[in-house]
Write a protein that holds these residues in place. Structure first.
Motif, mmCIF file in Angstrom:
data_model
loop_
_atom_site.group_PDB
_atom_site.id
_atom_site.type_symbol
_atom_site.label_atom_id
_atom_site.label_comp_id
_atom_site.label_asym_id
_atom_site.label_seq_id
_atom_site.Cartn_x
_atom_site.Cartn_y
_atom_site.Cartn_z
ATOM 1 N N ILE A 155 9.623 13.038 5.203
ATOM 2 C CA ILE A 155 10.977 12.640 5.756
ATOM 3 C C ILE A 155 11.918 13.469 4.456
ATOM 4 O O ILE A 155 11.706 13.770 3.675
ATOM 5 C CB ILE A 155 11.380 11.171 5.576
ATOM 6 C CG1 ILE A 155 10.318 10.302 5.309
ATOM 7 C CG2 ILE A 155 12.846 11.357 6.071
ATOM 8 C CD1 ILE A 155 11.087 8.563 5.428
ATOM 9 N N LEU A 156 12.944 14.752 6.314
ATOM 10 C CA LEU A 156 13.967 15.443 5.434
ATOM 11 C C LEU A 156 14.687 14.515 6.090
ATOM 12 O O LEU A 156 15.331 15.127 7.491
ATOM 13 C CB LEU A 156 13.645 16.659 5.591
ATOM 14 C CG LEU A 156 14.726 17.644 5.417
ATOM 15 C CD1 LEU A 156 15.015 17.276 3.424
ATOM 16 C CD2 LEU A 156 14.023 18.953 5.848
ATOM 17 N N TRP A 201 8.596 5.168 10.301
ATOM 18 C CA TRP A 201 9.259 5.816 9.075
ATOM 19 C C TRP A 201 10.721 6.192 10.013
ATOM 20 O O TRP A 201 11.311 7.148 9.523
ATOM 21 C CB TRP A 201 8.463 6.400 8.796
ATOM 22 C CG TRP A 201 7.339 6.060 7.440
ATOM 23 C CD1 TRP A 201 5.823 6.684 7.885
ATOM 24 C CD2 TRP A 201 7.301 5.481 6.045
ATOM 25 N NE1 TRP A 201 5.498 5.570 7.474
ATOM 26 C CE2 TRP A 201 6.220 5.268 6.134
ATOM 27 C CE3 TRP A 201 8.471 4.960 6.133
ATOM 28 C CZ2 TRP A 201 5.659 4.194 4.967
ATOM 29 C CZ3 TRP A 201 8.535 4.120 4.818
ATOM 30 C CH2 TRP A 201 7.177 4.061 4.326
ATOM 31 N N ASP A 202 10.494 5.967 10.767
ATOM 32 C CA ASP A 202 12.011 5.953 12.024
ATOM 33 C C ASP A 202 13.277 5.570 10.843
ATOM 34 O O ASP A 202 13.104 4.806 9.894
ATOM 35 C CB ASP A 202 12.442 5.542 13.192
ATOM 36 C CG ASP A 202 11.136 6.062 14.439
ATOM 37 O OD1 ASP A 202 11.111 7.243 13.882
ATOM 38 O OD2 ASP A 202 11.357 5.487 14.769
ATOM 39 N N LYS A 215 0.706 -1.103 -0.165
ATOM 40 C CA LYS A 215 0.418 -0.195 -0.059
ATOM 41 C C LYS A 215 1.376 1.175 0.180
ATOM 42 O O LYS A 215 0.475 2.347 -0.033
ATOM 43 C CB LYS A 215 -1.056 0.038 1.233
ATOM 44 C CG LYS A 215 0.238 0.385 2.324
ATOM 45 C CD LYS A 215 -1.407 0.065 3.364
ATOM 46 C CE LYS A 215 -0.646 0.203 5.612
ATOM 47 N NZ LYS A 215 -0.845 -0.180 6.467
ATOM 48 N N TYR A 216 2.291 1.039 0.049
ATOM 49 C CA TYR A 216 2.728 2.043 0.343
ATOM 50 C C TYR A 216 4.015 2.383 -1.247
ATOM 51 O O TYR A 216 3.615 1.774 -2.096
ATOM 52 C CB TYR A 216 4.140 1.653 1.501
ATOM 53 C CG TYR A 216 3.600 1.949 2.633
ATOM 54 C CD1 TYR A 216 2.604 2.874 3.338
ATOM 55 C CD2 TYR A 216 3.961 0.619 3.392
ATOM 56 C CE1 TYR A 216 2.595 2.810 4.858
ATOM 57 C CE2 TYR A 216 3.902 0.629 4.623
ATOM 58 C CZ TYR A 216 2.445 1.617 5.520
ATOM 59 O OH TYR A 216 2.527 0.704 6.818
ATOM 60 N N LEU A 217 3.276 3.951 -1.152
ATOM 61 C CA LEU A 217 4.291 4.895 -2.220
ATOM 62 C C LEU A 217 5.331 5.828 -1.632
ATOM 63 O O LEU A 217 5.061 6.818 -0.634
ATOM 64 C CB LEU A 217 3.459 5.488 -2.837
ATOM 65 C CG LEU A 217 4.310 6.431 -3.904
ATOM 66 C CD1 LEU A 217 4.386 5.497 -5.399
ATOM 67 C CD2 LEU A 217 2.751 6.969 -4.868
ATOM 68 N N ALA A 218 6.834 5.696 -1.956
ATOM 69 C CA ALA A 218 7.616 6.822 -1.948
ATOM 70 C C ALA A 218 8.696 7.482 -3.232
ATOM 71 O O ALA A 218 7.983 6.769 -4.251
ATOM 72 C CB ALA A 218 9.034 6.289 -1.612
ATOM 73 N N ALA A 219 8.319 8.528 -3.230
ATOM 74 C CA ALA A 219 8.673 9.559 -4.064
ATOM 75 C C ALA A 219 10.124 10.594 -3.688
ATOM 76 O O ALA A 219 9.473 11.158 -2.226
ATOM 77 C CB ALA A 219 7.467 10.625 -5.000
ATOM 78 N N ALA A 220 10.964 11.116 -4.601
ATOM 79 C CA ALA A 220 11.604 12.164 -4.331
ATOM 80 C C ALA A 220 12.277 12.795 -5.067
ATOM 81 O O ALA A 220 12.070 12.179 -6.781
ATOM 82 C CB ALA A 220 12.733 11.272 -3.285
ATOM 83 N N GLY A 221 13.223 13.462 -5.020
ATOM 84 C CA GLY A 221 12.896 14.645 -6.087
ATOM 85 C C GLY A 221 14.654 15.467 -6.521
ATOM 86 O O GLY A 221 15.349 15.387 -4.801
ATOM 87 N N ASP A 266 14.296 18.223 -4.355
ATOM 88 C CA ASP A 266 13.898 18.928 -3.127
ATOM 89 C C ASP A 266 14.850 18.040 -2.124
ATOM 90 O O ASP A 266 14.079 18.771 -1.393
ATOM 91 C CB ASP A 266 12.443 19.630 -3.337
ATOM 92 C CG ASP A 266 11.524 18.140 -2.860
ATOM 93 O OD1 ASP A 266 12.364 17.328 -3.123
ATOM 94 O OD2 ASP A 266 10.426 18.751 -2.933
ATOM 95 N N GLU A 267 15.319 17.419 -1.970
ATOM 96 C CA GLU A 267 15.715 16.734 -0.122
ATOM 97 C C GLU A 267 14.783 16.090 0.379
ATOM 98 O O GLU A 267 15.439 15.199 1.584
ATOM 99 C CB GLU A 267 16.413 17.777 0.428
ATOM 100 C CG GLU A 267 17.374 18.167 -0.887
ATOM 101 C CD GLU A 267 18.250 19.435 0.382
ATOM 102 O OE1 GLU A 267 17.938 19.912 1.727
ATOM 103 O OE2 GLU A 267 19.445 20.248 -0.450
ATOM 104 N N LYS A 268 13.278 16.142 -0.190
ATOM 105 C CA LYS A 268 12.411 15.733 0.728
ATOM 106 C C LYS A 268 12.046 13.855 0.422
ATOM 107 O O LYS A 268 12.456 13.762 -0.915
ATOM 108 C CB LYS A 268 11.831 16.206 0.967
ATOM 109 C CG LYS A 268 11.698 17.413 1.995
ATOM 110 C CD LYS A 268 9.825 18.249 1.962
ATOM 111 C CE LYS A 268 9.914 19.181 2.556
ATOM 112 N NZ LYS A 268 8.996 19.661 3.014
#
Length: 318
Positions: free
Chosen positions: A76-77, A111-112, A51-57, A59-61
């Protein structure tokens, strides 16, 4: 309409576009599910599991979503540079690699950040987790590849490379791995830790993905996709996938036929395409299943197969 797969495309404009592939009449159609514009920069990497999706680019997040609920979970930063590569291990951990030279390991429970691996000077370009979850590979701008013991959480050994490795991928069985450079791909055997074959590509390579344990798909600054047999060192098939460069790919089992695979391709021509590959006859060019124009410059793609009972098609090897 029940979804066969759910796929998400990241774009240069910073959009995340979610679609579901559904049966319609005698064919397959892509239906828009959601759009998100939380990112303030282009999306470089997307990954999904369950069920999870992660995306990044840039902007460091790292942005997190619940695909099933179509809900944003937050961000998450932890990195101090652009995030270049994301990969989930099963549904328990998320790996992220960045221009800050580190790879972070997160628990999907809360998400630690469980561990930060100090990987490469000047940045990590790609991370790949072994199917066992016991080790990982990273490549970086310091022209090295590092093998990580994830059980002990430390570096196992370093391999010096001739050039900067852009992408690293494990084969599904974990017995081989491939490293993409500018116009070549070196395929390694885990057993011997040596290069067993090298693929040549006529343009800059942007992505590689294993279709089976023996066949690798290669795409880049070309309209074509090459299927390469890593065992024999032969080019199996070359087909024109788009009108402009192919930015990224994702391979998944055909949810309606276990004797074939679906290869998803995205391009900055705006199109998402799904190709059907007969794994018993790789020399036969893939067949286009469906396509859709996002009206954006697509940069990356991921997909999750929804739970269903596929049928097995009886075919004879070609």
């Amino acid at each position: 309409m029940a979804a066969l797969i759910e796929l998400v495309v990241g774009t240069y404009e910073g959009f995340l576009l979610g679609y579901k592939a559904v049966k319609k009449n005698e064919g397959i159609e892509l239906v828009l599910q959601f759009t998100n514009h939380s990112a303030i920069s282009s999306i470089r990497s997307v990954a999904s599991t369950g069920k999870y999706l992660a995306a990044a680019g840039a902007d460091e997040k790292i942005w997190l979503f619940n695909i099933s609920a179509k809900r944003e979970l937050g961000s998450i930063l932890e990195h101090a540079g652009s995030v270049n590569s994301l990969q989930f291990y099963k549904t328990t951990h998320l790996f992220s690699s960045s221009d800050d030279g580190t790879t972070n390991i997160f628990s999907t429970k809360n998400w630690d950040c469980l561990k930060t691996l100090k990987c490469h000077r000047n940045g990590v370009t790609s991370v790949a987790v072994h199917p066992s979850g016991k080790m990982a590979l990273t490549v970086g701008k310091d022209k090295s590849m590092k093998t990580w013991n994830l059980v002990k959480g430390r570096k196992a050994y370093i391999t010096n490379l001739k050039k900067v490795g852009e992408v690293v991928r494990w084969s599904p069985d974990g017995c081989k791995y491939s490293v993409a450079f500018q116009t070549t791909v070196d395929v390694y055997s885990v057993e011997t830790a040596t290069v067993i074959s090298t693929a040549q590509f006529p343009a800059q390579i942007l992505d590689i993905v294993f279709i089976t344990n023996s066949v690798l798909a290669i795409c880049g600054s070309s309209a074509d996709v090459q299927l390469y047999n890593v065992d024999t060192g032969d080019s199996v098939c070359v087909f024109t996938a788009h009108t402009r460069r192919v930015k990224a790919m994702h391979c998944t089992t055909n949810p309606t036929d276990t004797a074939s695979k679906w290869l998803l391709t995205v391009s900055n021509d705006g199109l998402i395409k799904i190709w059907n590959i007969d794994i018993n006859n790789m020399a036969e060019c893939p067949v286009l299943v469906c396509e859709l124009n996002t009206d954006c410059r697509n940069t990356c793609v991921t997909a999750t197969v929804t739970k269903s009972k596929p049928t097995t098609k009886s075919t004879q090897p070609g």
